[in-house]
Design an enzyme around this catalytic site. Structure first.
Site, mmCIF file in Angstrom:
data_model
loop_
_atom_site.group_PDB
_atom_site.id
_atom_site.type_symbol
_atom_site.label_atom_id
_atom_site.label_comp_id
_atom_site.label_asym_id
_atom_site.label_seq_id
_atom_site.Cartn_x
_atom_site.Cartn_y
_atom_site.Cartn_z
ATOM 1 N N CYS A 1 1.643 -24.231 36.777
ATOM 2 C CA CYS A 1 1.747 -22.797 36.510
ATOM 3 C C CYS A 1 0.446 -22.026 36.620
ATOM 4 C CB CYS A 1 2.343 -22.571 35.121
ATOM 5 S SG CYS A 1 4.064 -23.096 34.997
ATOM 6 N N ASP A 2 0.590 -20.766 36.973
ATOM 7 C CA ASP A 2 -0.350 -19.671 36.883
ATOM 8 C C ASP A 2 -1.816 -20.085 36.940
ATOM 9 O OD1 ASP A 2 2.183 -18.714 36.463
ATOM 10 O OD2 ASP A 2 1.565 -17.166 35.104
ATOM 11 N N CYS B 1 9.207 -21.033 37.229
ATOM 12 C CA CYS B 1 10.256 -20.031 37.458
ATOM 13 C C CYS B 1 10.425 -19.808 38.960
ATOM 14 C CB CYS B 1 9.897 -18.727 36.764
ATOM 15 S SG CYS B 1 9.640 -18.925 34.988
ATOM 16 N N GLU C 1 -2.078 -9.267 32.190
ATOM 17 C CA GLU C 1 -1.040 -8.779 33.095
ATOM 18 C C GLU C 1 -0.299 -7.628 32.415
ATOM 19 O OE1 GLU C 1 1.267 -12.255 33.837
ATOM 20 O OE2 GLU C 1 -0.152 -13.079 35.277
ATOM 21 N N SER D 1 1.698 -9.698 36.887
ATOM 22 C CA SER D 1 2.387 -10.972 37.049
ATOM 23 C C SER D 1 2.922 -11.079 38.459
ATOM 24 C CB SER D 1 3.542 -11.049 36.045
ATOM 25 O OG SER D 1 4.426 -12.090 36.391
#
Length: 565
Positions: free
Chosen positions: A123-124, A196, A445, A471
């Site tokens: 993730c991210d 996601c 974000e 985001s």
């Protein structure tokens, strides 16, 4: 033939007795310590959707290392889920965690005298964190993504988490009763582990890791729960042992051409704007020349080929079925640097040769693209002298030229409150400042405000302009990363309520439409505000974070006092 560690025989001879004793106390023997020592960086934990399943993959990686004649040493590092702290001050940690993770990987790889690394992350900021740490370690390294999650049907379409966000922060304040929708999505929109399944930061970075040559071809888009992902994990474990024997370090794999390919893929995917920060940071640690000018140039040349949400209605699972990253690169063959090396030891052109999209409704061709130019544009103007970033693929062409009065806020929470209370009108420009790398601190974000505008049907009626970031989920009209930020005296700091702001995406400009003399006078009168955080990692961020156009990491080098301006 006995393998000799690149660590100069640090586990042989009488002088190494102590370190051998430590590892023998952990259950290893002399034969184990005579083999390549491979660190498995496992970001698994019970609190992160993208990481909750990584222990299963780590076991397969471990098996592959053993099969190839290596010795695995698994260790963990922190990994958060940015969706959890939205709406709270704790959201400020979601970018600075990249620095913490990078340091932890660098430290473990060095102190434990490892020969190579396998990076497991999803993730991210977690993905760039482990990669930057590996770059700093100087070791042969390979990356394995956790993969995207599966999706659930909802009202005749595939639902992803961004749809729930928009209901939570926007539509629930309208006239429609959305309580049943909220409950259904809450129970079903995340059907299992994985990132996601839209083109958010998580999947953008998973795909870019493969695209710039850090992962086995085809591995990044394999869904988290597929057996195919486990097979890739085993193969990844085998490959890292060979990489160590070949002394194929990241500095030998990653050249400027690899990072330029990363930009090209970001544009073609209409990927997350956060990829800009991360690619710039990779370049900084690799001592490679890469600037916003490269992003600007390539964004004008590279068409958008992906119809993955939010650009279209497809998911990353659909992209995998359409051929994944090799197919995407095959479609972009004429634009990519085919000579870029990968962890396989092969060049990019060898990997994507002959590969094409298996489903044009998900992954289009250069001849018939979704959009004619890149999904991310570099914006300049008197409000962003050092640049800003805009995801043009989510903005209606009807508002590519926009003029409106500024509505000024000093946080995402303040702006969100104004939106849901009906105090923001069509045709206005919501200015959110003091949310940049030093101002937030941590460059948050602006999800609450943008999701509320989209949820209330104002996503194409109101522009958001901010020194914060967005985001990968973000839809609607928004320009972020304005640099220099308000906290260090950037022009955004002196915008006043009602000031006219002109946005011209065709010319790639965002301007405060007041006299130059007036703008100069305001900047001269400006005084720095009190920092929002004074201690801890956020306090360090408030004092040392680089500006967005430089990657927004903590500054670990001696620079001039005015480096942020």
């Amino acid at each position: 033939m006995t393998y000799r560690s690149k660590r100069l025989g640090l586990f042989s001879g009488r002088e190494s007795s102590t370190r051998r004793a430590i590892y023998k106390g952990c259950g290893y023997d002399d034969q184990d310590l005579s083999r390549p020592l491979i660190g498995i960086v496992n970001t698994a934990n019970d609190a992160g959707l993208g990481h909750v399943h990584l222990d299963r993959l780590a076991e397969r990686v471990r098996a592959g290392i053993l099969q190839a004649g290596g010795t695995p040493f698994e260790f963990g590092t922190i990994a958060t889920c940015g969706a959890v702290p939205i709406g709270t001050p704790h959201f400020r940690y979601e970018l600075v965690i990249r620095d913490v993770i990078a340091s932890s990987v660098e430290i473990m790889a060095g102190v434990q005298l490892l020969d190579g690394l396998v990076l497991l992350a999803s993730c991210d900021s977690i993905i760039p964190g482990v990669i930057i740490g590996a770059i700093r370690s100087g070791l042969p390294t390979i990356f394995l993504s956790g993969g995207p999650q599966l999706v659930s049907p909802f009202e005749g379409r595939q639902a992803v988490l961004s749809e729930l966000d928009q209901l939570v922060f926007g539509a629930q304040y309208g006239a429609e009763d959305v309580s049943e929708k909220l409950r259904y999505l809450e129970d079903h929109v995340c059907p299992g582990p994985g990132a996601c399944s839209l083109m958010g930061t998580a999947n953008t970075m998973q795909i870019l890791a493969e695209g710039i040559g850090l992962s086995l071809p085809g591995s990044s888009t394999v869904p988290a729960v597929y057996a195919e992902k486990e097979r890739y994990a085993t193969q990844t474990g085998r490959r890292i042992v060979d990489m160590v024997k070949e002394d194929l370090t990241l500095r030998k794999v990653l050249a400027r051409e690899n990072l330029l390919n990363g930009i090209i893929l970001t544009m073609a995917l209409a990927g997350s704007t956060n990829a800009v920060l991360h690619l710039l940071s990779f370049a900084r640690d690799l001592d490679i020349d890469l600037t916003l000018d490269d992003f600007d140039r390539l964004s004008r040349q590279v068409p958008v080929l992906s119809r993955v949400i939010p650009t279209g209605k497809a998911t990353v699972v659909d992209l995998h079925r359409a051929g994944g990253v090799p197919a995407l690169m095959g479609e972009l063959a004429g634009l990519l640097h085919g000579g870029a090396l990968s962890v396989t030891g092969r060049r990019a052109e060898e990997i994507f040769e002959g590969r094409r999209s298996l489903d044009p409704s998900v992954l289009a061709s250069v001849a018939e693209p979704v959009l004619p130019d890149g999904g991310i544009a570099v914006i300049r103007g008197n409000l962003a002298p050092d640049g800003a970033i805009c995801r043009t693929s989510t903005i209606s062409e009807a508002i590519h030229h926009f003029r409106g009065p500024a509505r000024v806020f000093d946080s995402d929470e303040e702006a969100h409150k104004a939106v849901v209370e009906g105090r923001i009108n069509r045709g206005e420009v919501v200015v959110i400042r003091r949310e940049g790398p030093r101002g937030a601190p941590g460059m948050r974000e602006m999800m609450m405000t943008t999701d509320a505008l989209v949820g209330l049907g104002l996503g194409q009626e109101v522009f958001v302009v901010t020194d914060g970031r967005f985001s990968g989920f973000t839809e609607g009209a928004a320009i972020g990363h304005l640099s220099p930020e308000a906290a260090v005296g950037g022009p955004l700091a002196v915008v006043e309520e009602g000031d006219p702001i002109v946005i011209d995406l065709a010319r790639r400009r965002v301007d405060l439409d007041i006299a130059e003399a007036e703008l100069a006078a305001r900047l001269k009168r400006w005084t720095p505000p009190e920092p929002k955080a004074a201690g801890g990692i956020l306090g360090l961020c408030a004092k040392t974070a680089l500006q967005a156009h430089l990657g927004a990491m903590l500054d670990d080098r001696v620079t001039a006092p005015d480096q942020t301006l």
